[in-house]
Design an enzyme around this catalytic site. Structure first.
Site, mmCIF file in Angstrom:
data_model
loop_
_atom_site.group_PDB
_atom_site.id
_atom_site.type_symbol
_atom_site.label_atom_id
_atom_site.label_comp_id
_atom_site.label_asym_id
_atom_site.label_seq_id
_atom_site.Cartn_x
_atom_site.Cartn_y
_atom_site.Cartn_z
ATOM 1 N N ARG A 169 0.835 -1.206 0.000
ATOM 2 C CA ARG A 169 0.000 0.000 0.000
ATOM 3 C C ARG A 169 0.872 1.259 0.000
ATOM 4 O O ARG A 169 0.657 2.174 -0.785
ATOM 5 C CB ARG A 169 -0.914 0.018 1.236
ATOM 6 C CG ARG A 169 -1.988 -1.067 1.204
ATOM 7 C CD ARG A 169 -2.785 -1.101 2.487
ATOM 8 N NE ARG A 169 -3.692 0.021 2.609
ATOM 9 C CZ ARG A 169 -3.588 0.991 3.504
ATOM 10 N NH1 ARG A 169 -2.594 0.989 4.371
ATOM 11 N NH2 ARG A 169 -4.462 1.959 3.552
ATOM 12 N N ASP A 178 9.764 -6.404 -5.156
ATOM 13 C CA ASP A 178 8.800 -6.964 -4.192
ATOM 14 C C ASP A 178 8.713 -8.456 -4.496
ATOM 15 O O ASP A 178 8.900 -8.884 -5.638
ATOM 16 C CB ASP A 178 7.413 -6.312 -4.368
ATOM 17 C CG ASP A 178 6.495 -6.571 -3.167
ATOM 18 O OD1 ASP A 178 6.167 -5.613 -2.459
ATOM 19 O OD2 ASP A 178 6.126 -7.738 -2.931
ATOM 20 N N ALA A 224 9.567 2.740 7.465
ATOM 21 C CA ALA A 224 8.758 1.524 7.641
ATOM 22 C C ALA A 224 8.930 0.963 9.050
ATOM 23 O O ALA A 224 8.143 1.282 9.952
ATOM 24 C CB ALA A 224 9.128 0.499 6.577
ATOM 25 N N ARG A 225 9.955 0.175 9.274
ATOM 26 C CA ARG A 225 10.231 -0.396 10.589
ATOM 27 C C ARG A 225 11.743 -0.424 10.814
ATOM 28 O O ARG A 225 12.498 -0.855 9.936
ATOM 29 C CB ARG A 225 9.684 -1.835 10.686
ATOM 30 C CG ARG A 225 8.196 -1.918 10.942
ATOM 31 C CD ARG A 225 7.841 -1.469 12.361
ATOM 32 N NE ARG A 225 6.405 -1.483 12.649
ATOM 33 C CZ ARG A 225 5.587 -0.456 12.474
ATOM 34 N NH1 ARG A 225 6.027 0.681 11.995
ATOM 35 N NH2 ARG A 225 4.310 -0.549 12.795
ATOM 36 N N ASP A 242 12.768 7.473 9.943
ATOM 37 C CA ASP A 242 11.639 7.833 10.803
ATOM 38 C C ASP A 242 11.455 6.776 11.870
ATOM 39 O O ASP A 242 10.613 6.931 12.763
ATOM 40 C CB ASP A 242 10.358 7.964 9.968
ATOM 41 C CG ASP A 242 9.176 8.423 10.809
ATOM 42 O OD1 ASP A 242 9.337 9.448 11.517
ATOM 43 O OD2 ASP A 242 8.119 7.768 10.786
ATOM 44 N N GLU A 292 13.701 1.292 19.241
ATOM 45 C CA GLU A 292 13.061 2.557 19.622
ATOM 46 C C GLU A 292 11.937 2.356 20.648
ATOM 47 O O GLU A 292 11.439 3.321 21.222
ATOM 48 C CB GLU A 292 12.487 3.265 18.385
ATOM 49 C CG GLU A 292 11.315 2.501 17.785
ATOM 50 C CD GLU A 292 10.809 3.037 16.452
ATOM 51 O OE1 GLU A 292 11.279 4.066 15.967
ATOM 52 O OE2 GLU A 292 9.909 2.382 15.890
ATOM 53 N N HIS A 315 9.271 8.614 14.604
ATOM 54 C CA HIS A 315 8.248 7.683 14.124
ATOM 55 C C HIS A 315 6.915 8.432 13.956
ATOM 56 O O HIS A 315 5.937 8.147 14.636
ATOM 57 C CB HIS A 315 8.090 6.500 15.095
ATOM 58 C CG HIS A 315 7.500 5.294 14.428
ATOM 59 N ND1 HIS A 315 7.970 4.031 14.608
ATOM 60 C CD2 HIS A 315 6.459 5.159 13.558
ATOM 61 C CE1 HIS A 315 7.255 3.172 13.907
ATOM 62 N NE2 HIS A 315 6.332 3.837 13.258
#
Ligand code: NAD
Length: 328
Positions: A153, A173, A232-233, A257, A262, A294
């Site tokens: 997405r 992907d 993302a992560r 981010d 974290e 984040h």
């Protein structure tokens, strides 16, 4: 059914209040987190919605089941902090949240631009009336190849938004999507993407197959001066490899981010504490490293959707209705 909403932030309250009024729901708003200490005090047969990124594993699921609490929702899209196998084992149904991918996609584009035009240094200088230009030369996005890893997405929205800049877009992907091919060329291997891209932004989910996807080996295969963006992560990128890459100048700029480890401070004001995450304390001081708290998701539109999804999926699951957000 009583619903406990944990980790409630001030900006969420109006949306919870609206749901209470419009749907006649019994929702208790709490600012603390769902933990092994709080679970014993919850009403039996209630449901919980959380926002925190603490780990929810076997012990928490067992404790919830002991209180006959079988519905849990996280008001986040990411759910890697919840052990779904343990949830299944104890009969707990879990749902995540949904909101438009534009919030994170817009932010990712901003991160790319901030990295390409050395904005952090410009901002530092402005604060001390240093109006010089030296060292602030940037690069134009239309001249570059942008590599997007993960075209779900958010990744596919980043690609659609990037297409307006006229740059070359390549993508990777596990499951390529037809609609993405309008704007980007899929490569068959990550190595190809690493070799060709000037900027790499990652948008996969975090799981065993993607943990530390960007490690020292991957970075070694990238172009010198590559710009890396992670909205993302954190654990998708190996922190020690990022530090080595910045120190050696292999990485030209980093836009983060989210970072590994974290969880213990994310979204908290810790300015008067001794901050013990040495890696991020070290990394964030570099002029070419932008680190934000984040917050890529954090828009009015997204917060409203997160609250609605978090509450309404609990109601639907309790009524045995299908919800596309149900994970187990
Ligand atoms: P999504 O599930 O729609 O897309 C993830 C994509 O990753 C899928 O297309 C999937 O095929 C691909 N993928 C999975 N494993 C892969 C692998 N090994 N190699 C290549 N591709 C792989 O997810 P999304 O909603 O687009 O979210 C993307 C990421 O953004 C997630 O990590 C999510 O947690 C994160 N996120 C961050 C914020 C923030 O505020 N920073 C907010 C929301 C989501």
């Amino acid at each position: 059914m009583k619903i406990y909403a944990f980790d409630v932030r001030d900006d969420e309250r109006q949306y919870f209040e609206q749901l209470k009024k419009e749907k006649g729901l019994d929702i208790q708003l709490r600012t603390d987190s769902l933990t092994m200490d709080t679970i014993p005090f919850l009403e039996e047969n209630s449901a919980v919605t959380i926002l925190g990124m603490e780990k929810y594993g076997e012990a928490e699921m067992k404790a919830l089941a002991a209180k006959k609490i079988y519905y849990l929702s996280t008001r986040t899209i990411g759910y890697d902090h919840i052990d779904l196998e343990a949830a299944k084992k104890y009969g707990i149904h879990v749902a995540n949240a949904a909101y438009g991918p534009e919030s994170v996609a817009d932010y990712t584009i901003m991160m790319i631009l901030l990295c390409l035009r050395p904005y952090k240094q410009a901002l530092w200088r402005m604060q001390v009336n240093d109006f010089s230009l030296g060292g602030l030369i940037g690069r134009e996005i239309h001249d570059l190849t942008i590599g997007v890893i993960g075209t779900g997405r958010i990744g596919s929205t980043v690609i659609r938004e990037l297409s307006g800049f006229g740059c070359k877009i390549i993508a990777y992907d596990k499951y390529p999507k037809e609609e993405v091919k309008k704007y980007a060329a899929y490569v068959d291997t990550l190595d190809e993407l690493y070799k060709e891209a000037d900027v790499i932004t990652i948008h996969t989910v975090l799981n065993d197959s993607t943990y530390h996807m960007i490690d020292g080996n991957a970075i070694a295969k990238m172009k010198d001066g590559v710009v890396l963006v992670n909205c993302a992560r954190g654990p998708l990128m190996d922190m020690s490899a990022l530090i080595a890459g910045i120190e050696s100048e292999k990485i030209g700029a980093l836009g983060l981010d989210t970072v590994e480890n974290e969880q213990s401070y994310v979204h908290q004001n810790r300015k008067t504490d001794i901050f013990s995450d040495r890696d991020i304390a070290y990394l964030k001081q570099f002029k070419n490293v932008i680190y934000t708290q984040h917050m890529a998701f954090y828009t009015e539109e997204a917060v409203r959707s997160m609250v609605e999804a978090g509450v309404l999926s609990l109601v639907d699951m309790n009524q045995g209705k299908e919800t596309r957000l149900q994970l187990v």
